[in-house]
Each structure stands twice: as structure tokens, then as C-alpha cells.
Design a protein around this motif. Sequence first.
Motif, PDB file in Angstrom:
ATOM      1  N   LYS A   1       0.832  -1.201   0.000  1.00  0.00           N
ATOM      2  CA  LYS A   1       0.000   0.000   0.000  1.00  0.00           C
ATOM      3  C   LYS A   1       0.870   1.255   0.000  1.00  0.00           C
ATOM      4  N   GLU A   2       0.335   2.293  -0.589  1.00  0.00           N
ATOM      5  CA  GLU A   2       0.962   3.607  -0.545  1.00  0.00           C
ATOM      6  C   GLU A   2      -0.035   4.605   0.035  1.00  0.00           C
ATOM      7  N   THR A   3       0.466   5.581   0.764  1.00  0.00           N
ATOM      8  CA  THR A   3      -0.388   6.604   1.368  1.00  0.00           C
ATOM      9  C   THR A   3      -0.421   7.819   0.459  1.00  0.00           C
ATOM     10  N   PHE A   4      -1.630   8.180   0.009  1.00  0.00           N
ATOM     11  CA  PHE A   4      -1.796   9.320  -0.896  1.00  0.00           C
ATOM     12  C   PHE A   4      -2.055  10.629  -0.144  1.00  0.00           C
ATOM     13  N   TYR A   5      -2.755  10.504   0.981  1.00  0.00           N
ATOM     14  CA  TYR A   5      -3.369  11.693   1.565  1.00  0.00           C
ATOM     15  C   TYR A   5      -3.624  11.446   3.041  1.00  0.00           C
ATOM     16  N   MET A   6      -3.468  12.483   3.865  1.00  0.00           N
ATOM     17  CA  MET A   6      -3.697  12.354   5.302  1.00  0.00           C
ATOM     18  C   MET A   6      -4.506  13.543   5.812  1.00  0.00           C
ATOM     19  N   GLU A   7      -5.431  13.257   6.719  1.00  0.00           N
ATOM     20  CA  GLU A   7      -6.117  14.292   7.480  1.00  0.00           C
ATOM     21  C   GLU A   7      -5.788  14.045   8.943  1.00  0.00           C
ATOM     22  N   VAL A   8      -5.165  15.030   9.568  1.00  0.00           N
ATOM     23  CA  VAL A   8      -4.696  14.886  10.941  1.00  0.00           C
ATOM     24  C   VAL A   8      -5.462  15.856  11.826  1.00  0.00           C
ATOM     25  N   ASN A   9      -6.073  15.327  12.862  1.00  0.00           N
ATOM     26  CA  ASN A   9      -6.738  16.144  13.868  1.00  0.00           C
ATOM     27  C   ASN A   9      -6.018  15.983  15.197  1.00  0.00           C
ATOM     28  N   VAL A  10      -6.041  17.024  15.995  1.00  0.00           N
ATOM     29  CA  VAL A  10      -5.303  17.010  17.254  1.00  0.00           C
ATOM     30  C   VAL A  10      -6.261  17.236  18.413  1.00  0.00           C
ATOM     31  N   LYS A  11      -5.773  16.952  19.598  1.00  0.00           N
ATOM     32  CA  LYS A  11      -6.546  17.153  20.806  1.00  0.00           C
ATOM     33  C   LYS A  11      -6.594  18.641  21.151  1.00  0.00           C
ATOM     34  N   ALA A  12      -7.578  19.010  21.924  1.00  0.00           N
ATOM     35  CA  ALA A  12      -7.779  20.422  22.266  1.00  0.00           C
ATOM     36  C   ALA A  12      -6.543  20.997  22.934  1.00  0.00           C
ATOM     37  N   GLY A  13      -6.124  22.173  22.455  1.00  0.00           N
ATOM     38  CA  GLY A  13      -5.000  22.875  23.040  1.00  0.00           C
ATOM     39  C   GLY A  13      -3.639  22.410  22.573  1.00  0.00           C
ATOM     40  N   GLN A  14      -3.581  21.434  21.652  1.00  0.00           N
ATOM     41  CA  GLN A  14      -2.303  20.881  21.211  1.00  0.00           C
ATOM     42  C   GLN A  14      -1.919  21.300  19.785  1.00  0.00           C
ATOM     43  N   GLU A  15      -2.730  22.162  19.166  1.00  0.00           N
ATOM     44  CA  GLU A  15      -2.539  22.437  17.744  1.00  0.00           C
ATOM     45  C   GLU A  15      -1.186  23.076  17.434  1.00  0.00           C
ATOM     46  N   GLN A  16      -0.798  24.094  18.175  1.00  0.00           N
ATOM     47  CA  GLN A  16       0.441  24.803  17.869  1.00  0.00           C
ATOM     48  C   GLN A  16       1.665  23.895  18.024  1.00  0.00           C
ATOM     49  N   GLU A  17       1.679  23.088  19.070  1.00  0.00           N
ATOM     50  CA  GLU A  17       2.813  22.180  19.274  1.00  0.00           C
ATOM     51  C   GLU A  17       2.892  21.153  18.150  1.00  0.00           C
ATOM     52  N   VAL A  18       1.730  20.598  17.764  1.00  0.00           N
ATOM     53  CA  VAL A  18       1.719  19.599  16.693  1.00  0.00           C
ATOM     54  C   VAL A  18       2.097  20.246  15.358  1.00  0.00           C
ATOM     55  N   LYS A  19       1.624  21.471  15.114  1.00  0.00           N
ATOM     56  CA  LYS A  19       1.959  22.164  13.868  1.00  0.00           C
ATOM     57  C   LYS A  19       3.472  22.334  13.728  1.00  0.00           C
ATOM     58  N   SER A  20       4.118  22.772  14.779  1.00  0.00           N
ATOM     59  CA  SER A  20       5.578  22.950  14.730  1.00  0.00           C
ATOM     60  C   SER A  20       6.281  21.624  14.483  1.00  0.00           C
ATOM     61  N   ALA A  21       5.792  20.564  15.115  1.00  0.00           N
ATOM     62  CA  ALA A  21       6.427  19.258  14.944  1.00  0.00           C
ATOM     63  C   ALA A  21       6.241  18.736  13.524  1.00  0.00           C
ATOM     64  N   ILE A  22       5.029  18.884  12.962  1.00  0.00           N
ATOM     65  CA  ILE A  22       4.785  18.414  11.592  1.00  0.00           C
ATOM     66  C   ILE A  22       5.641  19.192  10.598  1.00  0.00           C
ATOM     67  N   ARG A  23       5.726  20.487  10.773  1.00  0.00           N
ATOM     68  CA  ARG A  23       6.543  21.288   9.857  1.00  0.00           C
ATOM     69  C   ARG A  23       8.015  20.888   9.919  1.00  0.00           C
ATOM     70  N   ALA A  24       8.481  20.565  11.099  1.00  0.00           N
ATOM     71  CA  ALA A  24       9.881  20.123  11.222  1.00  0.00           C
ATOM     72  C   ALA A  24      10.092  18.799  10.488  1.00  0.00           C
ATOM     73  N   ILE A  25       9.126  17.882  10.625  1.00  0.00           N
ATOM     74  CA  ILE A  25       9.220  16.588   9.939  1.00  0.00           C
ATOM     75  C   ILE A  25       9.214  16.781   8.427  1.00  0.00           C
ATOM     76  N   LEU A  26       8.311  17.633   7.925  1.00  0.00           N
ATOM     77  CA  LEU A  26       8.195  17.834   6.479  1.00  0.00           C
ATOM     78  C   LEU A  26       9.382  18.598   5.919  1.00  0.00           C
ATOM     79  N   THR A  27       9.938  19.523   6.682  1.00  0.00           N
ATOM     80  CA  THR A  27      11.130  20.248   6.204  1.00  0.00           C
ATOM     81  C   THR A  27      12.272  19.284   5.935  1.00  0.00           C
ATOM     82  N   GLU A  28      12.488  18.383   6.856  1.00  0.00           N
ATOM     83  CA  GLU A  28      13.551  17.384   6.682  1.00  0.00           C
ATOM     84  C   GLU A  28      13.238  16.442   5.520  1.00  0.00           C
TER      85      GLU A  28
END
Length: 904
Positions: free
Chosen positions: A720-747
Amino acid sequence: MIPNNNQEVLSILAEKLRKKNRGRNMVLLCAVAVGIVTLTLIFGTSAGKIQAEYTKAVRRAGSTASAVLENATEDQYRQICSLSYIKNAGKRVRAGRAESGEKKLGEISLLDQSAWEKIIRPAYTDLQGHYPKEKQEIMVSVKMLEDLGITEPTAGMKIQLTVVTGWQEKKEELFYLSGWYTSYTDSGSKAQQGYISEKKAAEWGIISEKNSEILICPSDRMSREEAEEQLYKDVKRTDTGQRITVTDPAFLTAVDQLTGSYEMAVLGVILILGGVWFLIHNILEISMIGDIRQFGLLYTIGTTKKQLRKICHRQMAGCMLVGSGLGVAFSVLLLFFGIPGLLGQEYLREYGGTKEFSVFRPEILIAAVGFTLLIIEAAIQKNMNRMIRLSCIESMHYTGKQNRSRKRRSTERQNERNRRKISAELPLLAWRNVTRQRAGFVLTVLSLFLGVETLLCTVVVTGGSDATNIYMQKPDFILAGDFCEEAKEGIRSEPDEEALDPLVTDANTADLLWNNKTDDFAPDFAPISESVRKKILALKGVDRDRSECTEGAYMNAVISETGWSPFSDEYFRVSAESSDEGEEETDVEKSDTEMERSGFPETVHILSEKDMDSLKEYAEEKNLSVDMASVEDGRGVLIYQEYGFTPEQKKMTAEVKGEPVSFCSPGSEYDKESAEVFTLNGYLDGRAKDFPELKLGWHGENMVFFLVSEKGFERLGIEKETFYMEVNVKAGQEQEVKSAIRAILTEENQRRTDQGENGILLLCRSDLLKRMSDRIHGNQMILGSIGMMLLFAGLTNYFNVMIMGRYSRKQELAVMESIGMTKKQKRKMFFWEGNWYFLLMEVLVLTVGTGILWLVRLYMEKQAVYFRFQYPAGWLAGISLGMLGILAGSCCSFRRGEKVHCTQ
């Protein structure tokens, strides 16, 4: 001889009545002003918002047209122009592509006068110069001039361009700038446009039916489905594959965003007009009881109906004129200066500012004044007719109470009445006071209910249809594979972040996979790698239960010739720029005499259990000819497309059911002996109304998806290959998760760049909401002003009912005071009179009103997929508190009136 001086007598009588009814006339004055302001503000603001959304949609699209007929002939053009439901139509001929060195600037086209003036011109602003007339004249957008390094254009200046026409035929041309304009189309989704004259197009020999298209503007009230069906029925096409592409009209979309549909808009208009009608009618109905007694006596001594009407008009003329003047003044201040001033340049800043944004409509103001005066005239005429039917004695003793036979009270009931305390007697006395005119009482309660229910329905519809809900229904983060720079040329490759579905594209799967390691469309490439997927889902704060991933593989489809038959030949055609020989080829390679293999990969999409259930329900509801059971057990496959089949092609889709389908990896040979064979169980049209949402990632009319179940994909024996993702986060965690995802994608994106692969695209809902905060604020302000005016009108109606009840019963109250009723008892009686109106209205709102809101919810959820229902508890609480405040205030402000003796 007694001199006839009727006019003077009429004036004297009118003046006397005006002074006597001074309190009533002041209330009527306020009601007239409130009615005019309410109508003007609500309808003016609604019309302004609809026009603003329409303007925005047109400028984003670069055209007012919502339908296009490709490869059109002159006969078809004349047919379309003659259709009664077509507002405008024009012809466009695509000439080629403009370049300057290595820089690609945009498209070059030719428009006829109708297409330019009525369809394309309204989408532009800051137009300078004129449309090209001479052979070497050209008109381009400001963006194209900026790409050429021109920041201060002048009419007639020289522009050197390379125009690529036909099969890569390049023409070096020296043009003269005839005009320029500001375009608001997204350069990432639509190419900038330049326009040439008919003389130049004739010189190039490009005017032909092969590259001509008709831009069509159907009626604003026709939906996409209705317009498409009617056009296919009425326009004779050259062949079964000639398509008519239709989208929802911009104006209809704007109306839907505000009210949900035309039907709901009409219902809203009726309710609002009804509320204003009751607001003014109730005042006159209650207050003219005393006038009927006076007019009855005058009518008995010979005053004519015409003279009585003059007396009535003259005594009310002052309050009508002043009230109308105040209503007009406040309407102009609020709509001409207030709302546009508050919004400033924010509401349509990205689309030309508020220069065209106006909520003031003189015709609405005139209609509001006329409607208000019509209500007063209708009430006067009704009471005149009522007075004429009464005898002299009846008119002298008229109280508005209907004569009903009184039943003799039983001794037991009379004794019970005698034992009641005064505190218990006052509510019953108040009940008899408000119900003495049963018809009037019922009408008043219904008018209050109608006003409140109209407000609640308006809040539900406008709040639920607000475009903000489009953004709120999106996931916190969206990840998808990005297009490479080479593939982005000429396609819509940037997400439309304001749309309900941001990943609609006019690219195909080959564009998405282009330039990934090999020339074989990257057979092992996954837009989102497994390592990135695991890292993101493992982040602290990610809600894995609400996060979704779309899986499958990119493979070449091998289908029988019959199975491919519903697709137009245009779908398989590859332009010569991808061919070394420069000759036209097709994307279908014959592997044997019966089966045909697509030349580039298609997406094999694995249906989740949720998707499978949705498709089952949809197929059963629409009675589709698809075998979902075969798909579920892994034997069948469905073809999903947004291509827009013609009626003839739709018939073909029913005939190809049961054809064999196989798959092979890109770049490999098709082995008929070892290939797994599926059964084609049907076609699905993603553009159909009420089609369930499938998480597909990038999709559009040029992409075809083969839908299989988990069991069916296992038969292919590939990863299988992953084409697309929708990621939801828990309340109050959005900014921390956003920074982490951007760091992962930058690399990850840096690694892919080094290896020659396409990167990963990230969309954040919080960024979109921040970018759209000005528009959201403008929407909330506009919709809030409508709600506040409805609330104010409803409370005014209630206030008028309370006050006018006293004015119409001055003598009665004085008599009750003379026989011993105290001021405190009067207050309690007034409190209970208002309370009976309030309680009955609340009961109706909480019972019948809740049922109406539920029906509105069911209707709106069918009309708009992004509709969000929220019970307007806050508004209802505010209304209730406001009415209780008016009730308490009116009781506390009671003052002893003029002394009236019982004999009077």
C-alpha cells in the motif's frame, strides 16, 4: 342658510383627535421608523452581501459564465443565444500561450464583443484602454505586465512576446498595448489572460471549430444539474463526445451561502414582511377602539366614509411623515455610511476592496416606505368598514369584545370565585382583559411568535450557512503529495484553501507523479512515505481516532475496449509536446486484440468501511446499477470519475457492467496469464448531487479512480501507498503539533529534493482562519446586524402591545381606580397581562418553534453539506430577558393618569 365649511370642520376634528391620541401617535411614529429601518437594513444588507459574494466568485473565476460548450459551431452559438433561460453567451477562441524568454506568462485568446462586455469584463477592475481592434494590438493583465518587468504601462507601448500556437509553433510578435486590467484569478490555479484582435487571429488562422468554445450564463435560479440537463436537451451537438461543462452559477452560490436556497430566501422574505405587518397593524388595531366609538357617532349624524378617512389620515399624517423621515434618515446613515464604514477595505480587500460593496439600495428604501404606509392604510380601511357595520348604540359602547352569550354561573362556581384571594383574582382578571378580543389576542400572540421564530430561523440559517463553517469542518491538518515544477505549468496545482474541498485540480495522475526518480512515473513512489506517516501519527497530541489516511497504489489499468467506451477520446489524447516525433498519439496501448492498457498510471483507491457503507446507502437510494456486494468481497471494481459524461456516454456506462479489468505496475509488461482479473461493476459520477464524500486527495475531471475493497487490493499482491492524510489534534495541542509536523516535512522535503522527488504539501486550518479573519469578521458583522434588527423589531412589537393596551383603556382604568383598585394592583394586573402574552409565546416557541427549527435543519443539511446546526439558545434567552425587562419596566413606569369619575 348654514354655510358649508366641511374642510375646516374636518381639520378641527382631526386636530382634536390628534391631541387626544398623542401617546398612540408617538408609539405609531416609532413603529413606522422601526419598520422602515428593519426592512431596509435586513433586505439591503442581505442584497449587499449576496452581491459581494457574487462579485468575489466572479473575480476568482475570471468570468461570469457557469457553462462552457467545447468545439462549438456557429449554429450551436445561435441555438444557445436563442434559448429563453440563457442570460448571456459569448464566443472565445484560444490562440495559444504567451512567453518571454524562458518565462511563461499566460494564455492568449480572442473574444467576441458579447463575451468581453458581458462575461469577461465584469470579472476585472481598474480597466485602462480598450479591447484590441487593430492587428497588432493586445490587452493583458497587470500581472502579465509585472512578469515582463513593466510597472508603469502606457497605452500604445511596445511589447515583444513569443506566442506558442498549435503544435508548438512559435510566433515572434511585436504588439502594442491597447489596454490593461487587474485580474483576481489565482495564478496557481488559472493562467493569466491576454486578448488579441480578430484581425490577428485571422492572420494566424486559428479561428475554427476545433478551438472555439461558447461561454454561457444560464439563469441565476438554475442549479448546475438543471442547466446541464436542459442544455444537453436543447443544443444539438456535433457528436456524442462533445461536452457541456456546467458549474453552479455564482449568484445562486451566493444566495445559498446566505439563506441556503431560493426557497428559503422567499420564505424569509414572507416572514420578515409578516413581522413588520403585525408590528404596525397591532398598534392600530388596539388603539383605534376609541376612534371607532367617535367615528361611529360622526357617521350616525351624517359624516361620510370619505370624510372619516380624511379625518383619520389628517390626525396620523404628522406621525406618518415624521416616522417615515426618521426611518429614511436612519436607514441612509446605517446602510450608506455605517456598515461599509465599519467594514472598511477588509470585506473584499483581496478582490478590489469595498468600492463595489454597497448595502444601500434606494429601491429597497422606497419599497419599505411604501409597504409601511400600505399597512397603515389597510388598518384604517379595515376599521372604517367595521365601524360602518355597527349601529349608533353599538359604536357608542364598542370595546372590541365580541358579544357572546354568557352562561349562568353555578352557585358552587360563584362561591369558589368569592373565596379567591385578590392575589389570585388579578391573574384571572388580566386573562379576561387580554382575551376579551379573542381574535385580536390570538393574532397578537401569533405576531409575537412569528417575530421571534423569524429571528431564530434567520440565526440558524445564516449562522449555519456562514462560509466560516467551510473552514471549521476541515481537519486541523491536510497532507498530500505536491506537483513538481515542470508539471505545474498550465494546470491548477495549488490548493483552493477557501473551497469546501481544497484539492480539486485539472491535472491528471501523470502530472502528480511526474519527475520522481525515473521516467516510468515512479512505480514505487508514495506521496506520503511510511516513515513520515508513522512519525506524524506518533506525535504527542495527535488524535488518532479522528485522523484518516487514504491508501492504495498507482497502476496501469487494462480494460476491454467496451469498458473504455464511455470515455471520450480526449481523455486518452497526449499533446505532441510529450512526443519526440511531434505527432499526435493516444494514451491507450493495445496489449492484445481485446484488452487495452492505459498509457499512464491511474489511482487504485482502497475503500474504507465508512466509504463502503456510504456508497452502499447512496447506490440503494439512487437505485444505481452497481454491484456493491461484488466490490466488498474483492471480486469487483468501480470506476469513479468527475469527467462529466454526456447523456450518450451515461447510457454506455450501464452497458459495460461485467467487463474484465486487470492492473499492472507502471513500467512493467502486462502478463495476461498471471494478472488478477476483476469485474467492472459500474461507474460513479462524483459530480452527482448528494454523492458521498470520499477522501481521495487530489482529484478532478482529468483523474480516474479505480475503487476496490481491502480484500480486492490484497489480490494485487503489492504494498500500500499513502496518498493523503487528514490529521486532527486534541484540544490545546494544535500549535505544538503544527511545529512538529513542519519540522518533519522540512527534513523530508529536503531529502526528496536531493533525490529528485516531489515534496509533501501541508495545509493548516489555523493558518487559513487567520488569513480569512477579515472576511469572517465581515460576515459576522453583516449577519449579526440582520439578527439584531429582527430582535429589535420583535421587542418593539411586544413593547407596543403593552403600551397600546393602556392607551385604549384609559376610561376603563379610571373607573377601576374610582371603585378602589390601588396603584400596586394595577401594576400587578399589567404585569400579568404582559406575562400571559410572554408565557404563551414562549410555549409556542419551545414547542411548535422547535419543530420548525428542526425542519429547517433537515432542509438546510440537504442543501449545503457544510451547514452546521446549532440551537439558538443564547438568542432565545436574550429575547426572553428583553421581553421580561420590557414587562417589568412598563409596570414600574406606571403613573396615575387623569382623574376620571365613574359617571364619565
